[in-house]
Design a protein around this motif. Sequence first.
Motif, short mmCIF file in Angstrom:
data_model
loop_
_atom_site.label_atom_id
_atom_site.label_comp_id
_atom_site.label_asym_id
_atom_site.label_seq_id
_atom_site.Cartn_x
_atom_site.Cartn_y
_atom_site.Cartn_z
N ARG A 178 1.90 2.98 1.23
CA ARG A 178 2.75 2.08 2.01
C ARG A 178 3.05 2.80 3.32
O ARG A 178 3.59 3.91 3.33
N SER A 179 2.70 2.16 4.42
CA SER A 179 2.76 2.80 5.73
C SER A 179 4.14 3.39 6.02
O SER A 179 5.17 2.77 5.74
N PRO A 180 4.17 4.58 6.62
CA PRO A 180 5.45 5.16 7.02
C PRO A 180 6.11 4.37 8.14
O PRO A 180 7.29 4.58 8.42
N GLU A 181 5.35 3.47 8.76
CA GLU A 181 5.92 2.63 9.81
C GLU A 181 6.64 1.42 9.22
O GLU A 181 7.23 0.63 9.96
N ALA A 182 6.55 1.26 7.90
CA ALA A 182 7.28 0.20 7.20
C ALA A 182 8.50 0.79 6.53
O ALA A 182 8.68 2.01 6.47
N PHE A 183 9.35 -0.08 5.98
CA PHE A 183 10.55 0.40 5.29
C PHE A 183 10.15 1.01 3.96
O PHE A 183 9.38 0.44 3.20
N GLU A 184 10.69 2.20 3.67
CA GLU A 184 10.45 2.89 2.41
C GLU A 184 8.95 3.14 2.17
O GLU A 184 8.39 2.76 1.14
N GLY A 185 8.30 3.80 3.11
CA GLY A 185 6.90 4.14 2.94
C GLY A 185 6.70 5.24 1.92
O GLY A 185 7.59 6.07 1.69
N TYR A 186 5.53 5.25 1.30
CA TYR A 186 5.25 6.26 0.28
C TYR A 186 3.76 6.34 0.00
O TYR A 186 2.98 5.44 0.36
N LEU A 187 3.35 7.39 -0.69
CA LEU A 187 2.03 7.51 -1.29
C LEU A 187 2.25 7.71 -2.77
O LEU A 187 2.98 8.61 -3.19
N ARG A 188 1.62 6.85 -3.57
CA ARG A 188 1.87 6.85 -5.01
C ARG A 188 0.54 6.85 -5.76
O ARG A 188 -0.36 6.07 -5.46
N LEU A 189 0.42 7.72 -6.74
CA LEU A 189 -0.77 7.81 -7.57
C LEU A 189 -0.64 6.88 -8.76
O LEU A 189 0.43 6.78 -9.36
N VAL A 190 -1.74 6.20 -9.09
CA VAL A 190 -1.74 5.24 -10.20
C VAL A 190 -2.48 5.86 -11.38
O VAL A 190 -3.66 6.19 -11.26
N PRO A 191 -1.82 6.03 -12.53
CA PRO A 191 -2.47 6.65 -13.68
C PRO A 191 -3.56 5.77 -14.25
O PRO A 191 -3.54 4.54 -14.12
N ARG A 192 -4.49 6.41 -14.90
CA ARG A 192 -5.62 5.70 -15.48
C ARG A 192 -5.30 5.29 -16.90
O ARG A 192 -4.60 5.99 -17.63
N GLY A 193 -5.84 4.15 -17.32
CA GLY A 193 -5.66 3.68 -18.67
C GLY A 193 -6.69 4.30 -19.59
O GLY A 193 -7.29 5.33 -19.27
N PRO A 194 -6.93 3.69 -20.75
CA PRO A 194 -7.91 4.22 -21.70
C PRO A 194 -9.28 4.34 -21.07
O PRO A 194 -9.66 3.53 -20.22
N ALA A 195 -10.04 5.35 -21.46
CA ALA A 195 -11.37 5.58 -20.92
C ALA A 195 -12.27 4.40 -21.25
O ALA A 195 -12.17 3.80 -22.32
N PRO A 196 -13.21 4.01 -20.33
CA PRO A 196 -14.12 2.90 -20.59
C PRO A 196 -15.03 3.22 -21.76
O PRO A 196 -15.42 4.36 -21.98
N VAL A 197 -15.33 2.20 -22.53
CA VAL A 197 -16.17 2.36 -23.71
C VAL A 197 -17.45 1.57 -23.52
O VAL A 197 -17.43 0.45 -23.03
#
Length: 315
Positions: A178-197
């Motif tokens: 989320r751009s720092p030029e916007a309100f409440e900007g951040y960089l967030r990592l998204v965890p991975r779900g179960p491994a593909p089968v």
Amino acid sequence: MGDVLAGIHATWEFDTDSVLIRFERGIRTPRLFQSLRERRVPHAALSSVTLTPGKRGTVVLRAVPRPGADPLLEAAAGQLKDGCDPYRLVLPAERETLAEYYADELRARLGPEADEPADRFLVAAPEAPMRFKAYDGRASFDGDRISFRWFWTGASSEKWKAGDQTFPVTELSGVEWRSPEAFEGYLRLVPRGPAPVAPVPGPAVTGPGAGLLTSAAPSAELMAGRPTRADQDPAAVIFGLGYGPVHESLPFAAAVLESVRRKQSTPVAAALASAGRRDPADIAERIRHLGELHQAGLVTDDEFSAKKAQLLAEL
């Protein structure tokens, strides 16, 4: 083409299969351009080319990338301002005829898949190692792992309790910026779900999803336990005035996203390859049984040879 078109803040060099965009360095050049330095954009990564009037006696030549072709734009998710768009070349209005010529040349080189989303990144991401200073911590990326080191002056109590964090890209499914030029900007990592089968062999499937494995999107269980606010999430760093600027945090996010996608594709490709092969022991047993039928006179020479070749081809 081999020609060069110089504009304001950037120069485009036209090659037979790509456009090399070189960004100028100067106090008036957007800092994102200075950070990127140059980018090679294959013709295969483009969906169209436009030429429109600009501001104050200028024209704007823009190469429009295919969705999914550029990790930088995928990470930006439409949040970049026009002035920071790396695919725009601003030229004086008197060069409009020349710009139209190059626009036509580029359009003629667009492939049949130009109207379709890209199935992989075609433009290189910024290279690791990378780091930047956020408001509540320092983020670093070495190509395989992302690390967050918290600042005592900015990090929340939730992050202090969790401690400094390290995330292998193999455990992630993506990144949110989320751009720092916007309100409440951040960089967030998204965890991975179960491994593909690998899919169980069955009837042939056709259509857009044919041949795909289970999605690596985060599971509901993983997402349910995540804090809704980035300032409380140990998998996120937040921006602020002078912290996490676009020219530092966006290339960082793009590099992480490209690495995540690349690491995901490796086991998927291996699973697909193994799913398409038969067990050698099973093939050997079937050939042995076929030989017994042949010796008993129940299978002709031609049938034996053809079926044996078919079984060997499955290895």
